[in-house]
Design a protein around this motif. Structure first.
Motif, PDB file in Angstrom:
ATOM      1  N   ALA A  22       6.937 -14.636 -31.054  1.00  0.00           N
ATOM      2  CA  ALA A  22       7.213 -13.457 -30.237  1.00  0.00           C
ATOM      3  C   ALA A  22       6.500 -12.247 -30.820  1.00  0.00           C
ATOM      4  O   ALA A  22       6.387 -12.103 -32.039  1.00  0.00           O
ATOM      5  CB  ALA A  22       8.710 -13.190 -30.185  1.00  0.00           C
ATOM      6  N   MET A  23       6.015 -11.400 -29.945  1.00  0.00           N
ATOM      7  CA  MET A  23       5.421 -10.148 -30.388  1.00  0.00           C
ATOM      8  C   MET A  23       6.530  -9.223 -30.874  1.00  0.00           C
ATOM      9  O   MET A  23       7.629  -9.190 -30.304  1.00  0.00           O
ATOM     10  CB  MET A  23       4.641  -9.505 -29.248  1.00  0.00           C
ATOM     11  N   ARG A  24       6.250  -8.471 -31.936  1.00  0.00           N
ATOM     12  CA  ARG A  24       7.212  -7.512 -32.476  1.00  0.00           C
ATOM     13  C   ARG A  24       6.520  -6.204 -32.806  1.00  0.00           C
ATOM     14  O   ARG A  24       5.383  -6.205 -33.276  1.00  0.00           O
ATOM     15  CB  ARG A  24       7.867  -8.036 -33.760  1.00  0.00           C
ATOM     16  N   VAL A  25       7.233  -5.120 -32.560  1.00  0.00           N
ATOM     17  CA  VAL A  25       6.789  -3.790 -32.982  1.00  0.00           C
ATOM     18  C   VAL A  25       7.819  -3.269 -33.971  1.00  0.00           C
ATOM     19  O   VAL A  25       9.020  -3.260 -33.677  1.00  0.00           O
ATOM     20  CB  VAL A  25       6.658  -2.834 -31.780  1.00  0.00           C
ATOM     21  N   ILE A  26       7.358  -2.859 -35.144  1.00  0.00           N
ATOM     22  CA  ILE A  26       8.240  -2.356 -36.185  1.00  0.00           C
ATOM     23  C   ILE A  26       7.884  -0.891 -36.442  1.00  0.00           C
ATOM     24  O   ILE A  26       6.724  -0.567 -36.736  1.00  0.00           O
ATOM     25  CB  ILE A  26       8.102  -3.177 -37.478  1.00  0.00           C
ATOM     26  N   PHE A  27       8.879  -0.030 -36.316  1.00  0.00           N
ATOM     27  CA  PHE A  27       8.662   1.405 -36.494  1.00  0.00           C
ATOM     28  C   PHE A  27       8.827   1.792 -37.959  1.00  0.00           C
ATOM     29  O   PHE A  27       9.343   1.024 -38.773  1.00  0.00           O
ATOM     30  CB  PHE A  27       9.626   2.186 -35.603  1.00  0.00           C
ATOM     31  N   ASP A  28       8.362   2.979 -38.293  1.00  0.00           N
ATOM     32  CA  ASP A  28       8.376   3.394 -39.692  1.00  0.00           C
ATOM     33  C   ASP A  28       9.785   3.620 -40.246  1.00  0.00           C
ATOM     34  O   ASP A  28       9.959   3.706 -41.458  1.00  0.00           O
ATOM     35  CB  ASP A  28       7.519   4.648 -39.890  1.00  0.00           C
ATOM     36  N   ASP A  29      10.781   3.688 -39.362  1.00  0.00           N
ATOM     37  CA  ASP A  29      12.170   3.814 -39.839  1.00  0.00           C
ATOM     38  C   ASP A  29      12.849   2.471 -40.016  1.00  0.00           C
ATOM     39  O   ASP A  29      14.039   2.396 -40.307  1.00  0.00           O
ATOM     40  CB  ASP A  29      12.980   4.698 -38.881  1.00  0.00           C
ATOM     41  N   THR A  72      13.341   0.121 -37.684  1.00  0.00           N
ATOM     42  CA  THR A  72      13.853  -0.474 -36.458  1.00  0.00           C
ATOM     43  C   THR A  72      12.754  -1.292 -35.776  1.00  0.00           C
ATOM     44  O   THR A  72      11.562  -1.080 -36.022  1.00  0.00           O
ATOM     45  CB  THR A  72      14.380   0.581 -35.488  1.00  0.00           C
ATOM     46  N   GLU A  73      13.164  -2.216 -34.917  1.00  0.00           N
ATOM     47  CA  GLU A  73      12.221  -3.137 -34.305  1.00  0.00           C
ATOM     48  C   GLU A  73      12.382  -3.167 -32.785  1.00  0.00           C
ATOM     49  O   GLU A  73      13.442  -2.896 -32.256  1.00  0.00           O
ATOM     50  CB  GLU A  73      12.428  -4.558 -34.837  1.00  0.00           C
ATOM     51  N   LEU A  74      11.286  -3.534 -32.136  1.00  0.00           N
ATOM     52  CA  LEU A  74      11.270  -3.771 -30.697  1.00  0.00           C
ATOM     53  C   LEU A  74      10.658  -5.147 -30.488  1.00  0.00           C
ATOM     54  O   LEU A  74       9.558  -5.413 -30.977  1.00  0.00           O
ATOM     55  CB  LEU A  74      10.448  -2.710 -29.976  1.00  0.00           C
ATOM     56  N   VAL A  75      11.379  -6.028 -29.799  1.00  0.00           N
ATOM     57  CA  VAL A  75      10.897  -7.407 -29.591  1.00  0.00           C
ATOM     58  C   VAL A  75      10.754  -7.636 -28.094  1.00  0.00           C
ATOM     59  O   VAL A  75      11.631  -7.236 -27.314  1.00  0.00           O
ATOM     60  CB  VAL A  75      11.881  -8.420 -30.197  1.00  0.00           C
TER      61      VAL A  75
END
Length: 206
Positions: free
Chosen positions: A194-201, A203-206
């Motif tokens: 799965a693609m994931r976006v991880i923010f600098d704080d 937290t994640e968005l999947v």
């Protein structure tokens, strides 16, 4: 080239905008009239594009059925529209010379477009986009003619940047990606996944 932005496919754009605002992100529509996308910008690095439509459905079906490189390239759009809401694709961004080199590297086999968009601040944004014929590959874009990112901005939830983007690719696609992006943000993973976006704080968005 650098990680430019990540596509988040939205079945309902207004609902997606409300959802991301509830998550504490500042979101702006891509245009004032009949928008098909919305943007979550950061001062530095890649941003998120909430996208609800590419081409009108009849045109999209016709284009994706063409037995040409550009026709095959548009099949990524039909896969986005037929799939569930969520992260769908990565765009790599660079200057005009970098963009031209990438197009040449892929033998110009794909779909090239040069849109213009007037954003909600009245800025006329020119850019070029190249979608390779292999729909699994990331797509490529020049930088906007004007930088729309806010300066020294922190989202209400505390996020200031996208720190990491994880994108699964097949072995063949990973080989074709070699040397195209080394910005430390994009992490190519072995498919499936799965693609994931991880923010600098954190937290994640999947």
């Amino acid at each position: 080239m650098r990680t430019g932005h990540v596509i988040y496919w939205a079945q309902d754009l207004d609902a997606a905008v409300r959802d991301f605002r509830k998550r504490g992100f500042a979101v702006e529509y891509g245009s004032a009239r009949r928008p098909i996308n919305a943007l979550v910008y950061f001062s530095e690095g890649p941003y998120l594009e909430l996208l609800a439509r590419t081409l009108p459905t009849p045109l999209l079906r016709l284009a994706s059925a063409l037995p040409t490189a550009s026709g095959r390239a548009t099949r990524r759009f039909t896969s986005w529209e037929r799939g569930p809401e969520g992260l769908r694709a990565v765009c790599l961004e660079g200057g005009d010379a970098e963009f031209d080199e990438v197009v040449e590297r892929f033998g110009a086999r794909g779909l090239r477009v040069a849109p213009t968009r007037v954003d909600t601040h009245g800025r006329r944004l020119h850019y070029r986009v190249f979608f390779p014929e292999d729909p699994e590959m990331p797509f490529f874009m020049t930088r906007f003619s004007q930088d729309p990112r806010p300066r020294d901005f922190t989202h209400p939830n505390g996020a200031r940047a996208i720190a990491r983007v994880e994108a699964p690719l097949s072995d063949g696609a990973r080989v074709r990606m070699a040397g195209l992006c080394d910005d430390g943000v994009l992490a190519i993973q072995r498919a499936p996944g799965a693609m994931r976006v991880i923010f600098d704080d954190g937290t994640e968005l999947v």
